[in-house]
Motif scaffolding. Structure first.
Motif, PDB file in Angstrom:
ATOM      1  N   GLN A 189       0.782  -1.230   0.000  1.00 30.86           N
ATOM      2  CA  GLN A 189       0.000   0.000   0.000  1.00 30.86           C
ATOM      3  C   GLN A 189       0.822   1.293   0.000  1.00 30.86           C
ATOM      4  O   GLN A 189       0.733   2.108  -0.906  1.00 30.86           O
ATOM      5  CB  GLN A 189      -0.931  -0.004   1.222  1.00 30.86           C
ATOM      6  CG  GLN A 189      -1.857   1.186   1.286  1.00 30.86           C
ATOM      7  CD  GLN A 189      -2.791   1.242   0.096  1.00 30.86           C
ATOM      8  OE1 GLN A 189      -3.286   0.216  -0.350  1.00 30.86           O
ATOM      9  NE2 GLN A 189      -3.006   2.419  -0.446  1.00 30.86           N
ATOM     10  N   LYS A 192       3.382   1.687  -2.965  1.00 29.15           N
ATOM     11  CA  LYS A 192       2.820   1.941  -4.302  1.00 29.15           C
ATOM     12  C   LYS A 192       2.317   3.376  -4.389  1.00 29.15           C
ATOM     13  O   LYS A 192       2.436   4.017  -5.425  1.00 29.15           O
ATOM     14  CB  LYS A 192       1.748   0.907  -4.682  1.00 29.15           C
ATOM     15  CG  LYS A 192       0.484   0.895  -3.862  1.00 29.15           C
ATOM     16  CD  LYS A 192      -0.528  -0.159  -4.373  1.00 29.15           C
ATOM     17  CE  LYS A 192      -1.768  -0.178  -3.483  1.00 29.15           C
ATOM     18  NZ  LYS A 192      -2.856  -0.990  -4.016  1.00 29.15           N
ATOM     19  N   ARG A 211      -0.248 -12.172   6.090  1.00 26.84           N
ATOM     20  CA  ARG A 211      -1.297 -11.825   7.060  1.00 26.84           C
ATOM     21  C   ARG A 211      -1.386 -12.917   8.116  1.00 26.84           C
ATOM     22  O   ARG A 211      -1.620 -14.082   7.780  1.00 26.84           O
ATOM     23  CB  ARG A 211      -2.658 -11.736   6.355  1.00 26.84           C
ATOM     24  CG  ARG A 211      -2.677 -10.837   5.121  1.00 26.84           C
ATOM     25  CD  ARG A 211      -3.223  -9.473   5.449  1.00 26.84           C
ATOM     26  NE  ARG A 211      -3.028  -8.565   4.330  1.00 26.84           N
ATOM     27  CZ  ARG A 211      -4.024  -7.877   3.757  1.00 26.84           C
ATOM     28  NH1 ARG A 211      -5.262  -8.029   4.170  1.00 26.84           N
ATOM     29  NH2 ARG A 211      -3.749  -7.043   2.775  1.00 26.84           N
ATOM     30  N   LEU A 221      -5.276 -17.186   3.257  1.00 28.45           N
ATOM     31  CA  LEU A 221      -3.933 -17.742   3.307  1.00 28.45           C
ATOM     32  C   LEU A 221      -3.114 -16.847   4.218  1.00 28.45           C
ATOM     33  O   LEU A 221      -3.462 -15.681   4.407  1.00 28.45           O
ATOM     34  CB  LEU A 221      -3.297 -17.713   1.915  1.00 28.45           C
ATOM     35  CG  LEU A 221      -3.910 -18.632   0.868  1.00 28.45           C
ATOM     36  CD1 LEU A 221      -3.502 -18.189  -0.528  1.00 28.45           C
ATOM     37  CD2 LEU A 221      -3.476 -20.074   1.127  1.00 28.45           C
ATOM     38  N   GLU A 357     -15.188 -11.591  -1.288  1.00 32.98           N
ATOM     39  CA  GLU A 357     -14.529 -10.344  -1.703  1.00 32.98           C
ATOM     40  C   GLU A 357     -13.275 -10.671  -2.518  1.00 32.98           C
ATOM     41  O   GLU A 357     -12.504 -11.542  -2.150  1.00 32.98           O
ATOM     42  CB  GLU A 357     -14.132  -9.578  -0.439  1.00 32.98           C
ATOM     43  CG  GLU A 357     -13.362  -8.318  -0.720  1.00 32.98           C
ATOM     44  CD  GLU A 357     -12.660  -7.788   0.532  1.00 32.98           C
ATOM     45  OE1 GLU A 357     -13.310  -7.702   1.593  1.00 32.98           O
ATOM     46  OE2 GLU A 357     -11.460  -7.471   0.430  1.00 32.98           O
ATOM     47  N   SER A 360     -10.124  -4.792  -2.665  1.00 32.60           N
ATOM     48  CA  SER A 360     -10.428  -3.566  -1.923  1.00 32.60           C
ATOM     49  C   SER A 360      -9.655  -2.446  -2.578  1.00 32.60           C
ATOM     50  O   SER A 360      -8.524  -2.670  -3.031  1.00 32.60           O
ATOM     51  CB  SER A 360      -9.940  -3.635  -0.482  1.00 32.60           C
ATOM     52  OG  SER A 360     -10.747  -4.456   0.274  1.00 32.60           O
ATOM     53  N   ARG A 364      -7.180   7.829  -2.500  1.00 27.30           N
ATOM     54  CA  ARG A 364      -6.323   8.014  -1.319  1.00 27.30           C
ATOM     55  C   ARG A 364      -6.387   9.458  -0.830  1.00 27.30           C
ATOM     56  O   ARG A 364      -6.568  10.386  -1.628  1.00 27.30           O
ATOM     57  CB  ARG A 364      -4.874   7.659  -1.654  1.00 27.30           C
ATOM     58  CG  ARG A 364      -4.685   6.426  -2.502  1.00 27.30           C
ATOM     59  CD  ARG A 364      -5.411   5.209  -1.979  1.00 27.30           C
ATOM     60  NE  ARG A 364      -5.050   4.016  -2.761  1.00 27.30           N
ATOM     61  CZ  ARG A 364      -5.528   2.804  -2.530  1.00 27.30           C
ATOM     62  NH1 ARG A 364      -6.428   2.606  -1.574  1.00 27.30           N
ATOM     63  NH2 ARG A 364      -5.141   1.774  -3.255  1.00 27.30           N
TER      64      ARG A 364
HETATM   65  P1  AMO Z   1      -7.258  -5.863   1.584  1.00 31.56           P
HETATM   66  O1  AMO Z   1      -6.710  -6.070   2.947  1.00 31.56           O
HETATM   67  O2  AMO Z   1      -8.747  -5.896   1.439  1.00 31.56           O
HETATM   68  O3  AMO Z   1      -6.791  -4.471   0.973  1.00 31.56           O
HETATM   69  O4  AMO Z   1      -6.615  -6.933   0.591  1.00 31.56           O
HETATM   70  C1  AMO Z   1      -6.875  -6.867  -0.799  1.00 31.56           C
HETATM   71  C2  AMO Z   1      -7.325  -8.215  -1.315  1.00 31.56           C
HETATM   72  O5  AMO Z   1      -6.336  -9.204  -1.053  1.00 31.56           O
HETATM   73  C3  AMO Z   1      -6.943 -10.454  -0.805  1.00 31.56           C
HETATM   74  N1  AMO Z   1      -6.546 -10.953   0.522  1.00 31.56           N
HETATM   75  C4  AMO Z   1      -6.315 -12.238   0.830  1.00 31.56           C
HETATM   76  N2  AMO Z   1      -6.380 -13.351   0.092  1.00 31.56           N
HETATM   77  C5  AMO Z   1      -6.092 -14.516   0.691  1.00 31.56           C
HETATM   78  N3  AMO Z   1      -5.744 -14.634   1.991  1.00 31.56           N
HETATM   79  C6  AMO Z   1      -5.665 -13.538   2.769  1.00 31.56           C
HETATM   80  N4  AMO Z   1      -5.304 -13.669   4.049  1.00 31.56           N
HETATM   81  C7  AMO Z   1      -5.961 -12.263   2.196  1.00 31.56           C
HETATM   82  N5  AMO Z   1      -5.987 -11.007   2.667  1.00 31.56           N
HETATM   83  C8  AMO Z   1      -6.330 -10.231   1.631  1.00 31.56           C
HETATM   84  C9  AMO Z   1      -8.446 -10.236  -0.885  1.00 31.56           C
HETATM   85  C10 AMO Z   1      -8.588  -8.761  -0.655  1.00 31.56           C
HETATM   86  O6  AMO Z   1      -9.747  -8.243  -1.258  1.00 31.56           O
HETATM   87  N6  AMO Z   1      -4.054  -2.072   0.720  1.00 31.56           N
HETATM   88  C11 AMO Z   1      -5.395  -2.585   0.419  1.00 31.56           C
HETATM   89  C12 AMO Z   1      -5.675  -2.558  -1.062  1.00 31.56           C
HETATM   90  C13 AMO Z   1      -5.794  -1.154  -1.642  1.00 31.56           C
HETATM   91  O7  AMO Z   1      -6.560  -0.341  -1.113  1.00 31.56           O
HETATM   92  O8  AMO Z   1      -5.148  -0.902  -2.667  1.00 31.56           O
HETATM   93  C14 AMO Z   1      -5.492  -4.002   0.962  1.00 31.56           C
HETATM   94  O9  AMO Z   1      -4.538  -4.662   1.253  1.00 31.56           O
HETATM   95  O10 AMO Z   1      -8.881 -10.611  -2.186  1.00 31.56           O
END
Ligand code: AMO
Ligand code: ATP
Length: 434
Positions: A189, A192, A211, A221, A357, A360, A364
């Motif tokens: 984030q 970029k 995560r 994951l 989902e 996201s 900004r």
């Molecule tokens: P966010 O936290 O919603 O947004 O993550 C963006 C997308 O990443 C995927 N994702 C995952 N997929 C698998 N396992 C996970 N643990 C996991 N966590 C997230 C999802 C999610 O929608 N910085 C913002 C993005 C932005 O605003 O540009 C962000 O990280 O598909």
């Protein structure tokens, strides 16, 4: 590289050397066959016991399934062979013997649990339907890269070892960096944004995010692939357009270039790229529609995050990909801009597949003072983010972007039950190796 002919290229009437894995051994008495498999397909090797050298027959037929062998001989047409051609060997070399006790059956005749498959990925990938998933994964990433290039976005890579988190403190993996506390990055984030604010303007990254998710679910994951975009002089609506284009491009590329893999997966008939023009519902409309389905025990109120059952109910109601826009500012991160007219409302959006989902994103906050105030409102210490906020003092254009979960895209596109099937070596709470 070893001098050999792919099984698919072995031409009748020639002598060829083919090499690969012993897929099957059929001994019918006087005649026996090995079905040899390589990346291009399979070929039959014929052993006519009375007409061939005993040593050759012994070597060839003494081999165990999944051993790697190389065979040289004449290629002939043979209508009874599975692919219409066979090789009569003049020599057989055993390159690597396989233990006859295989932990899983690559012919797929015996089903294996996902955990057994993941523990033995090399054998698991010998199944065409597993290989097809990863061929499609590669095609999706290729198509996504190409679409970003068409949009004049530059590919970047950013650090994965970082000093601060961005997506919520509880999901960080802490590490020690020369005695200092550091973390595995949750999202590119901030980086970029810093690059979009230079005159590179449009950037994308396809890379790992980490995560420390609390739950073990079929769609999370602990190490995932994020497809990120950030564009200067873009607002949230432009970012939604790009997210949609990228998702549709992935489907179109698979439809166009992966017909064999879709066939192998049994998806050839039903596979279709979604039409562009995904509906855009506001958060407010989304909660009204969820409440109207009557699927939830308790009605949602403004400010609630959407529970998984709510997302499912809405997904069934809408029936395809859709956006949810204008989320309450409170439940979106500090870097998302609020609407001018209403500070409670953010420019954040999600792109949803009916199952979950996918994306996201949002516009900004590019105004320095508002950005710093936003940190304080969310209980974060702006001093820790000074490396980021200070660049907003030197000419930061309005910008917007998104993060698309790569494995979630693959999983929803192919209808996989578990996100782990979309990763070669997934990381989850129980799995740190292989
Ligand atoms: P966010 O936290 O919603 O947004 O993550 C963006 C997308 O990443 C995927 N994702 C995952 N997929 C698998 N396992 C996970 N643990 C996991 N966590 C997230 C999802 C999610 O929608 N910085 C913002 C993005 C932005 O605003 O540009 C962000 O990280 O598909
Ligand atoms: P035996 O009589 O001991 O089985 P054989 O050498 O006489 O040995 P065949 O009768 O020629 O064997 O063939 C045995 C089986 O293998 C038959 O069902 C035949 O259709 C099949 N077969 C023979 N040659 C081929 C080939 N090149 N490809 C595929 N199938 C074959």
């Amino acid at each position: 590289m070893q001098d050999r002919t792919y099984t698919a290229d072995a031409e009748p009437g020639e002598s060829a050397t083919v090499a690969g894995w012993v897929h099957e051994i059929r001994d019918l008495g006087g005649i026996a066959f090995i079905i040899l498999r390589d990346v291009s397909g399979k070929i039959q090797i014929k052993f006519e016991k009375d007409e061939m050298d005993d040593d050759l027959v012994e070597t060839g037929l003494g081999v165990s399934r999944e051993s790697v062998i190389s065979v040289t001989g004449d290629v002939e047409e043979e209508p009874r062979a599975p692919t219409g051609v066979e090789v009569t060997p003049e020599s057989v070399e055993i390159i690597s013997d396989a233990d006859p006790e295989l932990p899983l059956d690559p012919s797929g005749k015996v089903d294996a649990e996902l955990s057994t498959r993941l523990d033995n990925r090399t054998l698991d990938l010998r199944k065409p339907e597993v290989q097809a998933v990863f061929t499609i994964r590669a095609e999706i990433l290729r198509a996504v890269r190409e679409r970003f290039r068409d949009l004049r976005a530059t590919e970047i890579t950013t650090p994965k070892i970082v000093a601060t988190g961005t997506e919520g403190g509880t999901e960080l993996f802490p590490i020690t960096y020369f005695g200092e506390e550091a973390f595995m990055n949750q999202s590119p984030q901030l980086f970029k944004q810093l690059i979009a604010g230079s005159n590179v303007e449009r950037v994308f990254e396809i890379g790992p995010i980490f995560r420390a998710e609390e739950h073990n679910t079929p769609r999370h994951l602990n190490e995932a692939t994020s497809i990120d975009f950030e564009g200067a002089f873009c607002d949230q609506s432009d970012a939604m357009d790009v997210a949609e284009e990228v998702v549709v491009a992935a489907y179109e590329a698979v439809a166009e270039n992966c017909a064999d893999e879709l066939e192998t997966l049994g998806l050839a008939e039903e596979f279709e790229a979604p039409d562009e023009g995904f509906p855009r519902l506001s958060y407010e409309e989304a909660i009204e529609r969820i409440n109207a389905t009557g699927e939830l025990d308790e009605q949602l109120v403004w400010g609630d995050d959407l529970p998984t059952e709510g997302e499912k109910a809405l997904g069934d109601d809408v029936g395809g990909h859709y956006f949810i826009t204008d989320w309450p500012s409170e439940i979106k991160p500090f870097y998302i801009m609020d609407h001018d007219e209403d500070e409670q409302l953010s420019t954040g959006f999600d792109l949803m597949h009916p199952r979950m989902e996918l994306v996201s994103g949002g516009q900004r906050e590019h105004r320095h003072d508002e950005l710093v105030a936003g940190f304080e409102q969310q209980g974060l210490d702006p001093d820790q983010f000074e490396y980021y906020t200070k660049m907003f003092k030197y000419g930061m254009p309005p910008h917007a972007g998104f993060g698309l979960g790569g494995e979630r895209l693959i999983m929803t596109l192919l209808g996989l039950d578990n996100i782990r099937e979309a990763v070669l070596f997934p990381r989850d709470r129980q799995r740190l190796s292989p």
